[in-house]
Design an enzyme around this catalytic site. Structure first.
Site, PDB file in Angstrom:
ATOM      1  N   GLY A  17       0.932  -1.192   0.071  1.00 42.73           N
ATOM      2  CA  GLY A  17      -0.275  -0.151  -0.044  1.00 42.73           C
ATOM      3  C   GLY A  17       1.008   1.279   0.074  1.00 42.73           C
ATOM      4  N   ARG A  78       0.790  -4.789  -4.566  1.00 45.47           N
ATOM      5  CA  ARG A  78       0.931  -6.012  -3.881  1.00 45.47           C
ATOM      6  C   ARG A  78       1.217  -7.259  -4.638  1.00 45.47           C
ATOM      7  NH1 ARG A  78      -0.999  -4.060   0.908  1.00 45.47           N
ATOM      8  NH2 ARG A  78      -2.658  -2.369   0.811  1.00 45.47           N
ATOM      9  N   ASP A 109       5.472  -4.320   6.464  1.00 45.33           N
ATOM     10  CA  ASP A 109       5.733  -5.493   6.781  1.00 45.33           C
ATOM     11  C   ASP A 109       5.764  -6.603   5.611  1.00 45.33           C
ATOM     12  OD1 ASP A 109       3.062  -5.735   6.848  1.00 45.33           O
ATOM     13  OD2 ASP A 109       2.898  -7.132   8.543  1.00 45.33           O
ATOM     14  N   THR A 132       4.673   3.219   5.416  1.00 44.29           N
ATOM     15  CA  THR A 132       3.394   2.776   5.642  1.00 44.29           C
ATOM     16  C   THR A 132       2.485   3.555   6.607  1.00 44.29           C
ATOM     17  OG1 THR A 132       1.870   0.856   6.757  1.00 44.29           O
ATOM     18  CG2 THR A 132       4.409   0.976   7.515  1.00 44.29           C
ATOM     19  N   ASP A 134       0.271   2.707   8.707  1.00 43.15           N
ATOM     20  CA  ASP A 134      -0.281   2.258   9.855  1.00 43.15           C
ATOM     21  C   ASP A 134       0.720   2.213  11.082  1.00 43.15           C
ATOM     22  OD1 ASP A 134      -2.471   1.297   8.530  1.00 43.15           O
ATOM     23  OD2 ASP A 134      -1.453  -0.483   7.789  1.00 43.15           O
ATOM     24  N   ASP A 136       2.796   0.447  12.241  1.00 48.10           N
ATOM     25  CA  ASP A 136       2.856  -1.035  12.948  1.00 48.10           C
ATOM     26  C   ASP A 136       4.227  -1.595  12.824  1.00 48.10           C
ATOM     27  OD1 ASP A 136       2.479  -1.389  10.274  1.00 48.10           O
ATOM     28  OD2 ASP A 136       0.966  -2.981  10.399  1.00 48.10           O
ATOM     29  N   ARG A 178      -6.352  -1.716  10.986  1.00 47.38           N
ATOM     30  CA  ARG A 178      -6.862  -2.935  11.269  1.00 47.38           C
ATOM     31  C   ARG A 178      -6.299  -3.697  12.411  1.00 47.38           C
ATOM     32  NH1 ARG A 178      -9.497  -6.148   7.556  1.00 47.38           N
ATOM     33  NH2 ARG A 178      -9.623  -3.916   6.030  1.00 47.38           N
TER      34      ARG A 178
END
Lengths: 348, 348, 348, 348
Positions: A17, A78, A109, A132, A134, A136, A178
């Protein structure tokens, strides 16, 4: 760290993404490489480009004024194909054909897992750049794109507040994340949301409709006419914000509206902080490559450039700030206080 | 126009869905009234406030720096109660109690119907100000809030384009306007969307999934790797953008993503054009009231202040620009041209 | 209008000070031309490129996603050389060498004078597109870039208001428009500035320091603690905003601060209205060229595409809106009223 | 730390130049205090309000939705009077009259000196919150308002880049920060400025016009047609950006334009990062007060809340990031490289 080999040409790709600031990090990689007289070849559409030998030279003029734009000029994707067993060998062949001495992978990741997969066959330096929204990834205080996504979510929450406040309404705003509540927590605090539903908190103690209804009623009792804005991380409620709005409306007999921010969180001009982060990490990644580092991610922790093994970035967990959760859950949680304040009125 | 009575006190309310610029028009009403030494009383929460006698005085200091904020400081609401037969009499009683000589209603067509309803009982001047993002009122080139909503939708479309272009994806972006395609058409043109689905066009000739698939394939054939962004007015596709994205994905075998802009289109700082429009119309409404006008809407057509009977504003239809539809449907509709261009190559 | 010749190739250039939306109009020209299978050649750096034979082909892919960016991808310049007597002949030679059948010039009055100069030698169709932030061209309600410049000025004025209000300060904000007060008037109204100094008003009755001091003192008397923001068009005060701030500070013994917006008014993402205007005018210009029009400017008046002789665009004068000036001078001009309002207090 | 006394009422004020996020920190102070049933009294216009006994109660409803606005709702001021010897005693009298148990001062180094001055007479807890765009306070990684100021400067630089690139021009953009180059360095990196002139660098080795001319010529040689944007911290060049532009234009015979950002850097919606920082520090300040801390500043270092003695915040020096300076000076410093790259061309 092994004795660094002379690096003559670097490959670079953006994968997964897209995130605001990917272009800024690409620019930094190209300019830093050029500063050291290193050639740069980009593979387009992430690992797909590597498999398809879809490449282009990157010169200073290609990246000069791209740091203010989101997306990625070398495109991302992706790649399902790259998960297959024979993909690394095919990719290695392309890399070798182009005489690539090191590869820089900008992504999240999934992209770093791909780098590990590739590393099983191609043993030259591979360095990751955390791109990213996120946030994360372990190994950097912030990932590239995260700050911009929070800004975009906050901006939407501010807009929602305008209309919520005009109409005294309840809104449930669904944000990305998410698996990690970073965007949810930060945007909720930045916008002064009354409530947030985050994956980390749901795992500990899932909220019920009853608890939410009670909180909304409490807030309304204390504040009188007022708006109520809730931030919901995606995938944290069966049926999402749309269903939750219905459930609350059934119980509260008040208009409750869902709002799904979706992909606008990936776009927009990167914030200054994302551009600076992307530039610093991009330069650092080139330095790591030149120093012979392999299978590490370039990051910034406590304002210092660091390197973290790629595998750690997804295997270790970066937690939400307990302090911020605590503030958000108490500060914006008005309760009718029965005890009078202990001091006398000031005398005017 | 009847001989104008002396106006000593004006009532004002904002009603229906809020729109950016409502505050700016409220400010203009208050400042213009004060300039003529007219008192202003606001009823809060639209017609609900009128029924509930929920009011406040409005002074210059209340409105001084509100023109940069969306929402409405006197709150708005949709009032079911006001549709009832006895509502006008109850409202008239409140108006008379406060010695209101004229009422200014800021809102959309529903609010103006309410004004007509009230006028059956209370015969003093009632003047409307067109405050709605939908731009679906006859009697003004633009309604207050419309320009800001278009800007917000365009901004979201720009952000979507960033990620769509990075990933070569198809996006369906749902915008407001279930009865009128103004926001859809203008935001599509402003953002260079490849396609738009608007109520006015669907009524003429509904699009099929097949036609959309063919268009997307054509665009991809001509452009190669590329993004495709479609603007969909709400309520124009069964299941909305979410369902349409699934249908397209099934046929194209490409990632197609829905995006629902929702209520963010009602918020945000009003654009300069909305603030100017709101200010001009607000002043004009006070002038109309002072001139004894009744049951009219203040508007701007071809840059001139005008008054239109309230009933006309929803009974007559303001159409979309045929020129803009034409441009949007041909300009951004790449077709593989077979005929070679007729001129020789320039000589360098 | 002469019988239109077959147009096989159009030349296009952007000239003079750049304006937001130039890219959007260039895009529309290219896409509309391609739609009619017409070739497009751009000359870079305005008339300089024409003299230097600095050109490039323009294809759909060159302009696909440029409408959201300011500046001009084919670069602009002010050309002193092109004013010389022999420039048109030299330019005509380049145009003929490239088999250009018509030229579209995007710029302001200086650029259109250049078009007239060129037309004395080269008699094929030349059509102008009004690209200037100043809005000082007759023949179109708005020029391309004007709305964005107003938005930028308003945004800066909003920011200034924040700090002015926090510190109760007087600010003088200098905006562009040395010959025309459009940006000044519109941004002043949009931001609720207390005062404006515009070329058109200064010509009628120049303001004195005394008059300004008196107004500021009046406002402060009525409002108490408060900010005061004045919009000053450039070149309308000896020594500009810096000198005026000093003069006011000397008299008021209060902090008065100057602020010069300068060239930021030329940049930034074009507003939706500028992108739509640019697109419509760009398409219209191609239509005019195909219809054989020559030495005219494409414009939009009362929402309709029109053509105006180039010479008229700078010889005839487009005035400021008297209505807007009137509003701005009375509405935001608080005076201590001595007469009591004539109505009794509402009874709660 | 002494044993904490029971805190029943807190005083709060904002002082010195306003900064985006002051409102957010005020909100956090009020909400956190209320959570602990502590009363809050604000003094308006900084220390002036303390001397004038100009105060107001602060309740939740006063601060509920102010975190998205710049400025300060309790107003700020620079107080000359408070520097006088007898000011602290007068202020202490007001504080005691209102039964204030602790004071929170939101401002910069001048405001903290004032707190020290006050502390010589009034010995109850005084805690500082770092609210200044300059980021020049030791004891916190970032001050409240700094991130927003950088964003605003970057936004202006982006706009300048648009027009600079369209016209191939040199721009000198003057930003705030006469004693500290934080805004200059960060905005220069975020916007990709070609050069920066910062106080810290000027102290080490002042730049000459000759050096700047040479750099500009080098950049132009390498890049061809191009823009050149320089960031200049205020007070770092005799005559400022205006004079420097003249000097460069004299030598380069190219249009060089100055641009003074000025006070717009103090306004605008606070970024998410500033709102979060302000909220965390605001809560932390209340916690410090309750813990009995005195004469300290609440800050965040390496993502952890910390307290630093007020005197240290201005006596100790927070330096610019050497890494960022290094990147900025090499990365964006194109030099014509004579050595060919050592690798062969990739084979397509």
């Amino acid at each position: 760290m092994p004795a660094p080999a002379k690096i003559g040409r670097i490959g670079v790709l953006t994968s997964g993404g897209d995130a605001p600031g990917m272009n800024a990090s690409l620019r930094a990689v190209v300019l830093a490489a050029k500063h050291h007289s290193i050639d740069v070849v980009a593979f387009r559409h992430g690992y797909e480009g590597l498999l398809n030998d879809d490449w282009q030279h990157m010169n200073e003029s290609d990246v000069l004024h791209i740091l203010q734009y989101s997306g990625t000029i070398i495109k991302s994707a992706r790649s399902e194909r790259f998960r297959e067993a024979d993909a690394p060998a095919a990719a290695a062949q392309v890399l070798d054909k182009h005489q690539i001495d090191a590869l820089i992978v900008i992504g999240g990741d999934g992209s770093f897992r791909g780098a590990g997969h590739l590393g099983s066959v191609w043993q030259k330096p591979i360095v990751g750049i955390p791109g990213t929204i996120d946030n994360d990834l372990y190994g950097t205080d912030a990932t590239i794109g995260y700050a911009t996504a929070v800004e975009t979510a906050m901006d939407a929450l501010d807009k929602i507040r305008d209309t919520a406040e005009a109409m005294d309404r309840v809104f449930i705003v669904e944000v990305m994340g998410r698996h990690a509540g970073f965007i949810g927590l930060s945007s909720a605090m930045a916008a002064g949301a009354e409530r947030m539903i985050l994956p980390e908190l749901q795992k500990q103690k899932p909220l019920t409709v009853e608890a939410l209804v009670k909180h909304i009623e409490n807030v309304q009792k204390v504040r009188g006419d007022s708006s109520y804005v809730m931030v919901l991380s995606e995938n944290q409620w069966p049926g999402g914000a749309v269903r939750l709005a219905e459930q609350l409306e059934d119980r509260l007999h008040l208009p409750c509206r869902p709002c799904l921010l979706g992909h606008i969180q990936r776009g927009g001009r990167p914030t200054a902080s994302d551009r600076i982060l992307a530039t610093r990490i991009g330069v650092h990644a080139v330095n790591l490559v030149m120093a012979g580092a392999n299978q590490v991610m370039a990051g910034i922790i406590a304002d210092q450039p660091v390197a973290t093994p790629l595998a750690d970035t997804w295997q270790q967990r970066k937690g939400l700030s307990e302090e911020m959760i605590q503030i958000q859950q108490t500060l914006f949680n008005p309760v009718k206080r029965t005890a009078p304040t202990s001091v006398a009125e000031p005398q005017a």
